[in-house]
Design a protein around this motif. Structure first.
Motif, PDB file in Angstrom:
ATOM      1  N   TYR A  17      50.461  36.237  43.755  1.00 50.53           N
ATOM      2  CA  TYR A  17      49.831  35.803  42.390  1.00 50.53           C
ATOM      3  C   TYR A  17      49.503  34.731  42.755  1.00 50.53           C
ATOM      4  O   TYR A  17      49.570  33.643  43.032  1.00 50.53           O
ATOM      5  CB  TYR A  17      50.611  35.973  41.318  1.00 50.53           C
ATOM      6  N   THR A  18      47.555  34.340  42.188  1.00 48.26           N
ATOM      7  CA  THR A  18      47.229  33.279  41.890  1.00 48.26           C
ATOM      8  C   THR A  18      46.517  33.035  40.645  1.00 48.26           C
ATOM      9  O   THR A  18      46.501  33.934  40.566  1.00 48.26           O
ATOM     10  CB  THR A  18      45.656  32.865  42.807  1.00 48.26           C
ATOM     11  N   ARG A  19      46.445  31.803  40.495  1.00 43.67           N
ATOM     12  CA  ARG A  19      45.920  31.170  39.873  1.00 43.67           C
ATOM     13  C   ARG A  19      45.071  30.015  39.303  1.00 43.67           C
ATOM     14  O   ARG A  19      45.834  29.104  39.786  1.00 43.67           O
ATOM     15  CB  ARG A  19      46.465  31.313  37.831  1.00 43.67           C
ATOM     16  N   LEU A  33      41.336  30.176  45.111  1.00 42.03           N
ATOM     17  CA  LEU A  33      42.366  30.784  44.227  1.00 42.03           C
ATOM     18  C   LEU A  33      42.667  31.649  46.333  1.00 42.03           C
ATOM     19  O   LEU A  33      43.915  32.613  46.352  1.00 42.03           O
ATOM     20  CB  LEU A  33      42.166  32.129  43.942  1.00 42.03           C
ATOM     21  N   ASP A  34      41.844  31.360  46.876  1.00 38.20           N
ATOM     22  CA  ASP A  34      41.587  31.685  48.434  1.00 38.20           C
ATOM     23  C   ASP A  34      42.314  31.043  49.163  1.00 38.20           C
ATOM     24  O   ASP A  34      42.964  31.724  49.705  1.00 38.20           O
ATOM     25  CB  ASP A  34      40.401  31.315  48.968  1.00 38.20           C
ATOM     26  N   PHE A  37      46.615  32.225  48.031  1.00 32.78           N
ATOM     27  CA  PHE A  37      46.513  32.764  49.014  1.00 32.78           C
ATOM     28  C   PHE A  37      46.942  32.862  50.016  1.00 32.78           C
ATOM     29  O   PHE A  37      47.810  34.066  50.375  1.00 32.78           O
ATOM     30  CB  PHE A  37      44.890  34.334  48.955  1.00 32.78           C
ATOM     31  N   ARG A  58      45.311  42.320  45.305  1.00 31.44           N
ATOM     32  CA  ARG A  58      45.250  40.958  45.194  1.00 31.44           C
ATOM     33  C   ARG A  58      45.181  40.959  43.304  1.00 31.44           C
ATOM     34  O   ARG A  58      44.709  41.715  42.622  1.00 31.44           O
ATOM     35  CB  ARG A  58      43.835  40.311  45.432  1.00 31.44           C
ATOM     36  N   ASP A  60      44.470  37.742  41.355  1.00 35.56           N
ATOM     37  CA  ASP A  60      43.807  36.893  40.299  1.00 35.56           C
ATOM     38  C   ASP A  60      44.202  36.186  39.451  1.00 35.56           C
ATOM     39  O   ASP A  60      43.546  37.291  38.665  1.00 35.56           O
ATOM     40  CB  ASP A  60      43.118  36.835  41.698  1.00 35.56           C
ATOM     41  N   GLY A  62      41.453  33.548  37.417  1.00 32.95           N
ATOM     42  CA  GLY A  62      40.542  32.393  37.335  1.00 32.95           C
ATOM     43  C   GLY A  62      40.338  32.440  36.575  1.00 32.95           C
ATOM     44  O   GLY A  62      39.548  32.915  35.938  1.00 32.95           O
ATOM     45  N   GLY A  73      45.154  39.480  35.327  1.00 35.39           N
ATOM     46  CA  GLY A  73      46.102  39.464  36.654  1.00 35.39           C
ATOM     47  C   GLY A  73      47.433  40.085  36.867  1.00 35.39           C
ATOM     48  O   GLY A  73      48.117  40.654  37.060  1.00 35.39           O
ATOM     49  N   ARG A  96      51.790  28.377  38.807  1.00 37.66           N
ATOM     50  CA  ARG A  96      50.673  29.683  39.124  1.00 37.66           C
ATOM     51  C   ARG A  96      51.529  30.286  38.170  1.00 37.66           C
ATOM     52  O   ARG A  96      50.494  30.688  37.841  1.00 37.66           O
ATOM     53  CB  ARG A  96      50.092  29.700  40.013  1.00 37.66           C
TER      54      ARG A  96
END
Length: 132
Positions: A17-19, A33-34, A37, A58, A60, A62, A73, A96
């Protein structure tokens, strides 16, 4: 007699999980985010001997604040956790996931109910072990 090497190791399905709270830079070919990840994927790869494997989906968010759980996400991720499709959530940093202690507590309760753990790759926080 069965030895540890002869036993089939359980696969641990890991969701990353990305934020990022601002939209600044999200249009770049390689953005925050990349980077989050990739760091999480590298951590999961380092745990391959333990059976860790990245799920293809994925998750995400953003340009969305961590002060709310009303994020597409995290909603998709938690739906997959509830459905039993994820065993471990991997985040770059705990903030995050959420910036709210109350939301964090609710998320942990939900993860526990689904037998799912989470780990922060840059902080000593891992709910998959008793010491974490």
């Amino acid at each position: 007699m069965e030895t540890p090497s002869s036993r089939e190791r359980r696969t641990i399905r890991c969701a990353i999980y990305t934020r990022k709270s601002s939209e600044e830079g999200l249009d770049q070919e390689f953005n925050s985010l990349d980077a989050q990840f990739e760091a999480c994927a590298a951590y999961i790869a380092s745990q391959k001997a333990e059976g860790w494997k990245v799920v293809p989906e994925r998750y995400d968010d953003g340009g969305i604040s961590g002060g709310t759980l009303e994020r597409p996400g995290i909603q998709r991720l938690m739906a997959d956790v509830d459905a039993g499709r994820v065993d471990m959530i991997v985040v770059y940093k705990i903030d995050r996931l959420t910036r709210s202690l109350a939301d964090f507590s609710r998320l942990i309760d939900r993860l526990d109910a689904a037998n799912c753990s989470f780990v922060s790759v840059t902080q000593a926080f891992n709910t998959s072990t008793s010491m974490g």
